[in-house]
Design an enzyme around this catalytic site. Sequence first.
Site, PDB file in Angstrom:
ATOM      1  N   LYS A 125       3.278   9.044  17.593  1.00 29.47           N
ATOM      2  CA  LYS A 125       2.492   8.676  16.406  1.00 29.47           C
ATOM      3  C   LYS A 125       1.052   9.055  16.623  1.00 29.47           C
ATOM      4  O   LYS A 125       0.566   9.074  17.763  1.00 29.47           O
ATOM      5  CB  LYS A 125       2.565   7.168  16.168  1.00 29.47           C
ATOM      6  CG  LYS A 125       2.173   6.745  14.770  1.00 29.47           C
ATOM      7  CD  LYS A 125       3.305   6.984  13.795  1.00 29.47           C
ATOM      8  CE  LYS A 125       2.963   6.576  12.386  1.00 29.47           C
ATOM      9  NZ  LYS A 125       4.164   6.591  11.532  1.00 29.47           N
ATOM     10  N   GLY A 236       2.891  -2.508  -2.389  1.00 27.76           N
ATOM     11  CA  GLY A 236       2.527  -1.130  -2.024  1.00 27.76           C
ATOM     12  C   GLY A 236       3.106  -0.189  -3.049  1.00 27.76           C
ATOM     13  O   GLY A 236       4.324  -0.208  -3.302  1.00 27.76           O
ATOM     14  N   GLY A 238       2.486   3.309  -3.166  1.00 26.60           N
ATOM     15  CA  GLY A 238       2.132   4.657  -2.730  1.00 26.60           C
ATOM     16  C   GLY A 238       3.382   5.503  -2.619  1.00 26.60           C
ATOM     17  O   GLY A 238       4.336   5.364  -3.392  1.00 26.60           O
ATOM     18  N   ASN A 239       3.434   6.348  -1.599  1.00 29.48           N
ATOM     19  CA  ASN A 239       4.564   7.250  -1.427  1.00 29.48           C
ATOM     20  C   ASN A 239       5.880   6.461  -1.310  1.00 29.48           C
ATOM     21  O   ASN A 239       6.845   6.744  -2.019  1.00 29.48           O
ATOM     22  CB  ASN A 239       4.325   8.120  -0.191  1.00 29.48           C
ATOM     23  CG  ASN A 239       5.433   9.121   0.006  1.00 29.48           C
ATOM     24  OD1 ASN A 239       6.578   8.731   0.241  1.00 29.48           O
ATOM     25  ND2 ASN A 239       5.134  10.398  -0.097  1.00 29.48           N
ATOM     26  N   GLY A 241       6.587   2.855  -1.660  1.00 29.61           N
ATOM     27  CA  GLY A 241       6.839   1.841  -2.693  1.00 29.61           C
ATOM     28  C   GLY A 241       6.944   2.426  -4.087  1.00 29.61           C
ATOM     29  O   GLY A 241       7.778   1.981  -4.887  1.00 29.61           O
TER      30      GLY A 241
HETATM   31  P1  NAD Z   1       0.487   5.267   0.898  1.00 28.12           P
HETATM   32  O1  NAD Z   1      -0.896   5.417   1.411  1.00 28.12           O
HETATM   33  O2  NAD Z   1       1.065   6.343   0.056  1.00 28.12           O
HETATM   34  O3  NAD Z   1       0.583   3.898   0.030  1.00 28.12           O
HETATM   35  C1  NAD Z   1       0.229   2.659   0.513  1.00 28.12           C
HETATM   36  C2  NAD Z   1       0.217   1.669  -0.663  1.00 28.12           C
HETATM   37  O4  NAD Z   1      -0.006   0.358  -0.143  1.00 28.12           O
HETATM   38  C3  NAD Z   1      -0.894   1.919  -1.679  1.00 28.12           C
HETATM   39  O5  NAD Z   1      -0.391   1.652  -2.975  1.00 28.12           O
HETATM   40  C4  NAD Z   1      -1.942   0.859  -1.334  1.00 28.12           C
HETATM   41  O6  NAD Z   1      -2.731   0.460  -2.461  1.00 28.12           O
HETATM   42  C5  NAD Z   1      -1.035  -0.266  -0.893  1.00 28.12           C
HETATM   43  N1  NAD Z   1      -1.695  -1.260  -0.058  1.00 28.12           N
HETATM   44  C6  NAD Z   1      -2.519  -1.064   1.007  1.00 28.12           C
HETATM   45  N2  NAD Z   1      -2.916  -2.258   1.493  1.00 28.12           N
HETATM   46  C7  NAD Z   1      -2.331  -3.196   0.730  1.00 28.12           C
HETATM   47  C8  NAD Z   1      -2.343  -4.598   0.699  1.00 28.12           C
HETATM   48  N3  NAD Z   1      -3.047  -5.285   1.597  1.00 28.12           N
HETATM   49  N4  NAD Z   1      -1.610  -5.252  -0.231  1.00 28.12           N
HETATM   50  C9  NAD Z   1      -0.880  -4.564  -1.139  1.00 28.12           C
HETATM   51  N5  NAD Z   1      -0.805  -3.236  -1.165  1.00 28.12           N
HETATM   52  C10 NAD Z   1      -1.537  -2.562  -0.255  1.00 28.12           C
HETATM   53  O7  NAD Z   1       1.389   4.962   2.144  1.00 28.12           O
HETATM   54  P2  NAD Z   1       2.961   5.173   2.307  1.00 28.12           P
HETATM   55  O8  NAD Z   1       3.203   6.545   2.819  1.00 28.12           O
HETATM   56  O9  NAD Z   1       3.669   4.684   1.088  1.00 28.12           O
HETATM   57  O10 NAD Z   1       3.242   4.184   3.549  1.00 28.12           O
HETATM   58  C11 NAD Z   1       3.351   2.787   3.346  1.00 28.12           C
HETATM   59  C12 NAD Z   1       4.019   2.181   4.569  1.00 28.12           C
HETATM   60  O11 NAD Z   1       5.283   2.804   4.763  1.00 28.12           O
HETATM   61  C13 NAD Z   1       3.249   2.377   5.898  1.00 28.12           C
HETATM   62  O12 NAD Z   1       3.472   1.265   6.723  1.00 28.12           O
HETATM   63  C14 NAD Z   1       3.913   3.595   6.504  1.00 28.12           C
HETATM   64  O13 NAD Z   1       3.768   3.655   7.907  1.00 28.12           O
HETATM   65  C15 NAD Z   1       5.341   3.344   6.080  1.00 28.12           C
HETATM   66  N6  NAD Z   1       6.142   4.550   6.097  1.00 28.12           N
HETATM   67  C16 NAD Z   1       5.863   5.596   5.268  1.00 28.12           C
HETATM   68  C17 NAD Z   1       6.643   6.741   5.344  1.00 28.12           C
HETATM   69  C18 NAD Z   1       6.418   7.909   4.433  1.00 28.12           C
HETATM   70  O14 NAD Z   1       7.175   8.897   4.537  1.00 28.12           O
HETATM   71  N7  NAD Z   1       5.455   7.849   3.520  1.00 28.12           N
HETATM   72  C19 NAD Z   1       7.679   6.819   6.268  1.00 28.12           C
HETATM   73  C20 NAD Z   1       7.962   5.724   7.087  1.00 28.12           C
HETATM   74  C21 NAD Z   1       7.168   4.596   6.978  1.00 28.12           C
END
Ligand code: NAD
Length: 433
Positions: A125, A236, A238-239, A241
């Site tokens: 990571k 969440g 983002g990508n 959620g």
């Molecule tokens: P992202 O940056 O696309 O989205 C994150 C979302 O979380 C945003 O909507 C942000 O506003 C929200 N957020 C941040 N802090 C917050 C809080 N305190 N309360 C509520 N919402 C909050 O990130 P992502 O890629 O969706 O990743 C989110 C999680 O999923 C991370 O823990 C990441 O490690 C994990 N993850 C992502 C992937 C991937 O392929 N994107 C893969 C495995 C794990």
Amino acid sequence: MKYKYANTESGVRRFVICRRNIMNNPLESARQQLTEVQSILKINPNIFERLLYPERMIEVAVAVTMDDGTTKVFTGYRSQHNNARGPYKGGIRFHLGVTRGEVMALSMWMTWKTAVVDIPLGGGKGGVVVDAKKLSDRELEALSRGYMRAIFPLVGKNQDIPAPDVSTDARVMGWMLDEYETLSRESSSGVITGKPLSLGGSLGRDYATAQGAFYVLERAAAKLHLGKVATVAIQGFGNGGGHLARMLEKAGYRVVAIADSKSTVYRSGGLDVKEVDEHKRVTGTLKTCVGCEKLPSEAVLSLPADILVPAALENALHAGNANAVQAKLIVEIANGPTTPEAEEILLGKGITVVPDILANAGGVVVSYFEQVQNAMNYFWTEAEVNVKLKEKMETAFEAVWNEKERYNTSVRMGAYALAVKRVAQAMQDRGRI
Ligand code: NAD
């Protein structure tokens, strides 16, 4: 439960567990989870000891010339936890909350994740301490290229393969790939995954984490006899959620609450996800709508919903708020969203928690598919990718559930048992004891 160093009789300093108030520290959580599964599995103690630490951890200083002509230095990390089953694999996070310990924990979780879904990769990571939203496009590109230059000696398609994570995306991966290939003077698309399609990315990779979580959620919901009428709350947008919200709505579930870092929108009868999405895209905020309540961000965790999906950051569910959770099923898209103390409370309330190392593994599975396609220089259709992903996720889910039943434990410990046994076997076979 918490760790501290202690001198053993032989004089060797070892991690031991002590009970005292826990701080929400992802590395402590990760080590505690490993220790907990060790009490069930009793793998070779020398292998266990090695697994508590990353095999390599580097800290880098990335200097960026900002748009105003000043130079800013950003701290970055790359942690390589274990490569017994294959090259280190894991995303790169750009976030102000990045710490050395967090990156180490995330790399450890990657080792378990690649083992749970049984792909020939290890765990790594990376992260940079930065608020990426405050950078211009030019500054973001300079940071991405600078970080790749800094970790270049450690990276390679047979060594360590980065991917996107929080606040990094296909565009960032494209810049990093270009920087890597410029330095190595050869075409090497398999060195990074989550790339743009034009650079050898895989169809389906952008939503793969959510797609994998969707397959797992469906299986878990079936085990708990929750039908399609189930209501879902997602923290969440983002990508991870965001894509999951769209998939669940399309499949007939009622998504009743969505939160971003600023607020939660809630409607007991179900939100119109498309509308919420559109508004967020245009205005950057979550919309209130007729019959919707706009609540503080953290409210999403305790609203009435059958299924809760934490998809933001670590430690969302902790000892202070776990008691308020009303869901029957939690599916972790975020990495490490539940502290061990919170999990104890949730399990005590009869709530099933499908852990991150299984639930969010879809991203790394399709990253692996991307590498396979890069190696063949032949690409699958989107449908082929998703059929293969479904098969991997459902096989992993059933294998985890079997371990859970076998050891009469939680789903998380079932996943850990499966993963740690696989990694320990590979270490044993390499003589790394
Ligand atoms: P992202 O940056 O696309 O989205 C994150 C979302 O979380 C945003 O909507 C942000 O506003 C929200 N957020 C941040 N802090 C917050 C809080 N305190 N309360 C509520 N919402 C909050 O990130 P992502 O890629 O969706 O990743 C989110 C999680 O999923 C991370 O823990 C990441 O490690 C994990 N993850 C992502 C992937 C991937 O392929 N994107 C893969 C495995 C794990």
